[in-house]
Design a protein around this motif. Structure first.
Motif, PDB file in Angstrom:
ATOM      1  N   ARG A   1      20.670  -3.943  -4.015  1.00 32.87           N
ATOM      2  CA  ARG A   1      19.676  -5.006  -3.833  1.00 32.87           C
ATOM      3  C   ARG A   1      19.298  -5.181  -2.365  1.00 32.87           C
ATOM      4  NH1 ARG A   1      23.492  -8.697  -7.159  1.00 32.87           N
ATOM      5  NH2 ARG A   1      23.252  -7.804  -9.242  1.00 32.87           N
ATOM      6  N   ASN A   2      20.249  -4.882  -1.478  1.00 38.47           N
ATOM      7  CA  ASN A   2      20.012  -5.043  -0.037  1.00 38.47           C
ATOM      8  C   ASN A   2      19.556  -3.751   0.644  1.00 38.47           C
ATOM      9  OD1 ASN A   2      20.810  -7.752  -0.101  1.00 38.47           O
ATOM     10  ND2 ASN A   2      22.974  -7.194   0.067  1.00 38.47           N
ATOM     11  N   ARG A   3      19.348  -2.712  -0.137  1.00 40.19           N
ATOM     12  CA  ARG A   3      18.985  -1.406   0.429  1.00 40.19           C
ATOM     13  C   ARG A   3      17.577  -1.457   1.016  1.00 40.19           C
ATOM     14  NH1 ARG A   3      19.678   4.069  -3.189  1.00 40.19           N
ATOM     15  NH2 ARG A   3      18.867   5.600  -1.709  1.00 40.19           N
ATOM     16  N   PRO A   4      17.414  -1.068   2.271  1.00 38.11           N
ATOM     17  CA  PRO A   4      16.083  -1.207   2.900  1.00 38.11           C
ATOM     18  C   PRO A   4      15.111  -0.080   2.574  1.00 38.11           C
ATOM     19  CG  PRO A   4      17.690  -0.434   4.505  1.00 38.11           C
ATOM     20  CD  PRO A   4      18.454  -0.678   3.239  1.00 38.11           C
ATOM     21  N   HIS A   5      15.610   1.112   2.240  1.00 38.25           N
ATOM     22  CA  HIS A   5      14.718   2.264   2.044  1.00 38.25           C
ATOM     23  C   HIS A   5      15.026   2.959   0.723  1.00 38.25           C
ATOM     24  CE1 HIS A   5      13.478   1.741   6.193  1.00 38.25           C
ATOM     25  NE2 HIS A   5      14.740   1.859   6.588  1.00 38.25           N
ATOM     26  N   TRP A   6      13.962   3.416   0.065  1.00 39.09           N
ATOM     27  CA  TRP A   6      14.090   4.113  -1.220  1.00 39.09           C
ATOM     28  C   TRP A   6      13.241   5.378  -1.197  1.00 39.09           C
ATOM     29  CZ3 TRP A   6      17.331   2.320  -5.052  1.00 39.09           C
ATOM     30  CH2 TRP A   6      17.822   1.022  -4.881  1.00 39.09           C
TER      31      TRP A   6
END
Length: 391
Positions: free
Chosen positions: A111-116
């Motif tokens: 949920r806190n991941r900045p990049h996908w």
């Protein structure tokens, strides 16, 4: 009763090997009453993979431990009665449902991941969740389609949204249908008592480190971290309070930890003879497999054909607590084809033959054909033993 040395002392390499075999369900009588569900809980995670040669890997794992369990029985055991869920552990894995709370740390991280890697179009996430709420369970195809083009990586906004929801924990894969994930809302699929993210990261990690140690029997920090794909620093932060005990293993050259319950009695009993999925948790970690068994294991399915050494889906052969060879299998009608066979030596021929015949029977093949044996002089003892078993 014979016991191993007390905790915090030294184990021989052979004791460590036997501890690992028992922890993975390959030494001693299998718990047939607990069946496939017992195997899942014992291992803590069963890896999924798209490749199917004799069977898919999540079917091969209980077969290797229990013998010829029905393939439909395997799927039913995993997916009925909210017994398990699919999530990211060592890889995409089937996990016991009671471990849902202990993956809260990973859901929070996603949920806190900045990049996908994939862009999520505006509105698609809410639309997918709403559709599942009113119509689910559904596949990505049911939701509107998984791909924008024929390229496997070119996901549609729908697919990106539902996979993101799965990683966040709002959506759960409740079964595989024709290998497609079937998604539903977690609030419907996960028992209410387990549906929470109340545990902090430390408690989650402590539990997973303890479970990894139990499933391995004994392992180094790298072994333990690899089991649920934790970071080394995550293991370091909790291992002292995990309940595992420090040991040294002769020849390992690095610190190790063991499950204290595993040290209470010496491993003994019947050894299983079987083909192993390349994705079996006994051989997940390449360095560990070389350290324990002196066996180099590498999945070559993703290696260009001309560079393969042992074959597309080479399956290690376990016998007598050792890895004694490998077989690259295929099926032609009701014949199991051993496209390429590697034997540790002439004494391995009976065990490899037995493993081939048992696997053939399990997948409803009536014959076994050997195409190539890496050491030509070992072909005759192998085919002679196969002929005897098939007679």
């Amino acid at each position: 009763m014979t016991t191993l040395p007390p905790p915090a002392t030294e184990l021989s390499a052979d004791e460590a090997r036997r501890l690992a075999l028992r922890a993975q369900g390959f030494l001693g009588a299998p718990d047939r009453r607990a069946g496939v569900r017992g195997v899942l809980r014992h291992l803590g995670a069963v890896q999924l993979d798209t490749i199917s040669v004799l069977a898919r890997s999540h079917e091969l794992v209980p077969y290797a431990r229990l013998g010829a369990v029905g393939r439909r029985t395997v799927d039913d055991a995993y997916w009925t009665d909210t017994h398990a869920f699919e999530y990211w552990s060592h890889a995409a894995c089937i996990l016991p449902i009671e471990e849902w709370p202990h993956f809260a740390f990973r859901r929070r991280a996603y949920r806190n991941r900045p990049h996908w890697n994939h862009h999520l179009p505006d509105g698609d996430y809410d639309r997918v969740v709403k559709q599942l709420r009113t119509e689910g369970p559904l596949t990505a195809t049911d939701l509107g389609g998984a791909k924008k083009t024929s390229e496997w990586w070119d996901w549609s906004g729908t697919k990106v949204a539902v996979e993101r929801a799965l990683m966040y924990g709002e959506v759960v894969c409740v079964e595989r249908r024709g290998w497609k994930r079937v998604y539903d809302l977690a609030e419907r699929a996960v028992p209410a008592a387990l549906l929470h993210d109340d545990l902090d990261d430390t408690e989650c990690l402590r539990r997973l480190v303890r479970l990894a140690g139990q499933s391995l029997g004994v392992g180094t920090r790298a072994d333990i971290a690899d089991y649920h794909r934790l970071k080394a620093e995550q293991v370091d932060a909790v291992i002292a309070d995990s309940g595992l005990v420090p040991v040294t293993v002769q020849g390992w050259g690095r610190p190790a930890w063991a499950d204290p319950a595993a040290l209470e009695t010496a491993p003994r009993g019947r050894h299983r003879t079987t083909l192993l999925s390349p994705f079996d948790s006994l051989v997940w970690e390449r360095a560990r497999t070389e350290r324990i068994f002196g066996f180099t294991h590498r999945l070559e399915a993703y290696v260009p054909k001309q560079k393969r050494v042992h074959g597309y889906f080479a399956m290690p052969v376990l016998a007598g607590g050792r890895l004694v060879g490998r077989v690259d299998p295929a099926r032609e009608g009701r014949t199991l084809v051993a496209k390429q066979v590697t034997l540790a030596g002439p004494k391995a021929a009976p065990a490899v033959a037995q493993a081939l015949v048992e696997a053939a029977s399990w997948v409803d093949c009536a014959d076994v054909r050997v195409e190539r044996v890496e050491a030509p002089e070992l072909r005759e003892p192998l085919t002679r033993e196969l002929a005897r078993l098939l007679a």
